[in-house]
Design an enzyme around this catalytic site. Structure first.
Site, PDB file in Angstrom:
ATOM      1  CD  GLU A  53      -0.492   0.653   3.575  1.00 15.60           C
ATOM      2  OE1 GLU A  53      -0.481   1.866   3.261  1.00 15.60           O
ATOM      3  OE2 GLU A  53      -0.604   0.255   4.752  1.00 15.60           O
ATOM      4  CE  LYS A 110      -2.719   2.068  10.232  1.00 19.05           C
ATOM      5  NZ  LYS A 110      -3.648   1.452   9.240  1.00 19.05           N
TER       6      LYS A 110
END
Ligand SMILES: [Mn+2]
Ligand SMILES: [Mn+2]
Ligand SMILES: [Mn+2]
Lengths: 304, 304, 304
Positions: free
Chosen positions: B25, B158
């Site tokens: 990404e 995350k």
């Protein structure tokens, strides 16, 4: 499919020829506005679509069939009262029973998609209800936007809703929210709230390019085109919010829930604003119909 | 499709020949790490993918096109600052406007799927934000995992997120969560939390068999492969959690919301840990790139 | 697909010939009822399906394959204990590992759809758990109903759940909820709660027409057919609710979560009602199997 869906001749011919068509919903007739303002507004929306170069196709369910494009007498029938409000879940139930129904944003998107219509004008979409963190009351319109390839032109979500949560839900589900001539999400009766849209488009051509990019890539789902109510028709923001809070509190107190909630709140709001909400509603409906027609024209041109 | 998506020659040749490719990404470049650590890490990830036998394909949007596989100068451009963060909803907006964008996990999955790449390595996915029960702030990455056929190799979600709620959401949406060499879901900067994964796989071959079973059956959607951060690079669990809570509280106090939230929290965490979070982040990114390449090799072999 | 899914000869022949088939789940065997009541009930359900003119197809995972239609010895194996409960997310994990599994409503729907079976009978579906506003614990069954074309005949959602929130979730996701001979959603052990269904159907033919309308229009997803428990078998509403609240509180106190929660609550309820919940559960399972078979017969006739 043919058994359950009938497309009016003029509409079918336009779709087949790739000419611009704009879908319109019928819940605004049966549940959104009082009689006879509802019929008048519905016909004025169709006229506005035509004046902007597209063919209108109001969608409803009559005698167990999805009707894409109505005749004059159909409007009377939908305005008569007692018509069932039909969202995605209700569609097969009403069709199987051979009944009538007024289509919500979700069900109108389904009808438009079945017929091959890419652009749809409404007043405001359903969304996340105030208090949804404890009720889970979230409109099926949001899921429909996530799954069905139709551009929905509106003045934002109905102001009775929780707008920040509605935008979060749309983000999670990957639905683009375009501000038409605005950087902020419009709040239905008023032109602005403090919530940013994902992108601003300043012309119908810009919007048409977004639609082409999305669907050519196979990114399934709708696009929300949020158009602010014309300034001269907008209500006072603070007074409107106060009236909405009062109406929401009354609904809670009286235990009004589910599909009764939105019609209750809209009717109560009309009383509390002494009819001003109705005038604003009509103005934004016509404005959206015109913008939608312009987008349909631009998109038809782009696809040629 | 061709208009909006350009596949680099080396990448396209590998895909066509059925050789292993790993998608990477670009949000980590534009928003995840500071300059010049971002470029260095992105290039090190590509090198690690190659060292493990697969072709890297970093995905970004440049000049209104999804680019699958970047050139050296593209990394500089993405690292320069001011690049829009692009998730599913933003994709058609940026493509239609001819702009640039850094792709999130969701948008990178879309690009990988368009190109035919089955395995994708990232740091950590987005998920359910802390406090989402009142904000509805839930990353579009979770919905993308539910709908797009790509295996996402990460070190968990995350750590700034609500991990139990993130796992519940994935369960509701039917997304398999595989622990790579672990029975517990890794917590990004630290190797463990007390939340079990759905299944443990101890080799790339095991993971490849899961991918084949899922997609051969037509079970649409992704698979999450959660790889613990290497032990020597892991941060102290308690100190990290304290720093995260402080950063989350600061974001709330300053009204940081929406797409600004994650970059804010990551930057603040770097300050609070005096750079240690950055070192850990780099270590897990490289580790994930290596594991992803091994899975891509195993899956390519299985499909022959 | 063939590698991972095996259809029993009798079942496959019936599907091919367009004769009525009813899918049955296996979690009720492995996790829903104690031994040997589980085997007895599973076989009685199959017999009831046959007595009503359809072919039963109990679905489970054995040796890494979805088995559509079981042999007598397979029931023993599933009842033996230690069998993994398999929902959508677990399916590829168990298939890839060559393991066994008991299929939940979600996974049974997937198996039924793969085989081409349109009607499925179960006890109660999973749904939104009590307290889900803070845990996000929502069964994957609801998402499966939104995406997979199978009619699920049940006695409502399991009573341990939050029924109003479960119905809201189904509405948002566009799933029709039909009351079979009732205007209110049944509450599993008791015939009624105060929540309305979307539509009432009073015959299997009526339901079959709903299924035809939905799927002929391409409206992807399932239909929930909610059948009240037979009056003579229903438990006392108030006493049952009290017992459920006690069991839920105990689960919270003991930290029982995730896939352990439902089996824990059902077992505890059996103790608290001194076995009465078990008798009621068996009665509603057989009743649902009979209604499902009648619907399968009506739908097969309609499609001819
Ligand atoms: Mn609702
Ligand atoms: Mn967000
Ligand atoms: Mn759960």
């Amino acid at each position: 499919m043919l058994d359950y869906c009938v497309i009016k001749g003029e509409v079918g011919a336009a779709i087949k020829a790739g000419r611009p068509v704009v879908a319109l919903e019928s819940t605004v007739i049966s549940h959104g506005l009082p009689y006879p303002a509802n019929i008048e507004a519905a016909k004025a929306m169709e006229a506005t679509v035509r004046a902007n170069g597209a063919v209108p196709a109001t969608i409803a369910i009559l005698d167990g069939r999805i009707r894409v494009g109505l005749e004059a007498e159909d409007f009377e029938r939908l305005a008569a009262g007692g018509i069932r409000k039909v969202s995605r879940r209700d569609l097969p139930l009403v069709l199987a029973a051979g009944g009538d129904g007024a289509t919500t944003v979700a069900a109108t998107m389904i009808g438009a998609r079945l017929a091959g219509i890419a652009v749809f004008a409404t007043g405001g979409i359903g969304g996340v209800h105030r208090g949804a963190e404890t009720t889970l009351d979230i409109s099926a319109d949001l899921e429909e936007l996530a799954r069905t390839d139709v551009a929905v032109v509106c003045a934002g979500a109905k102001a009775i809703l929780d707008l920040p949560k509605t935008l979060e839900y749309l983000e999670t589900r990957g639905v683009p929210v375009v501000g038409y001539g605005t950087d902020n999400f419009p709040a239905f009766y008023t032109a602005q709230c403090n919530l940013p849209v994902d992108s601003r488009c300043d012309s119908a051509d810009d919007v048409a390019r977004v639609l082409r990019a999305k669907w050519q890539l196979g990114l399934t789902g709708g696009v929300l085109i949020a158009v602010p109510i014309p300034e001269e028709a907008a209500l006072d923001a603070e007074a409107t919010e106060q009236a909405i809070r009062l109406a929401v509190a009354e609904a809670e107190g009286q235990g009004v829930r589910g599909k009764e909630l939105t019609p209750f709140l809209l009717a109560r709001l009309e009383q509390l604003t002494e009819g001003a909400s109705l005038v604003a509603n009509r103005a934004l409906l016509l404005n959206n119909a015109g913008v939608a027609a312009q987008i349909a024209v631009a998109y038809a041109t782009l696809r040629q």
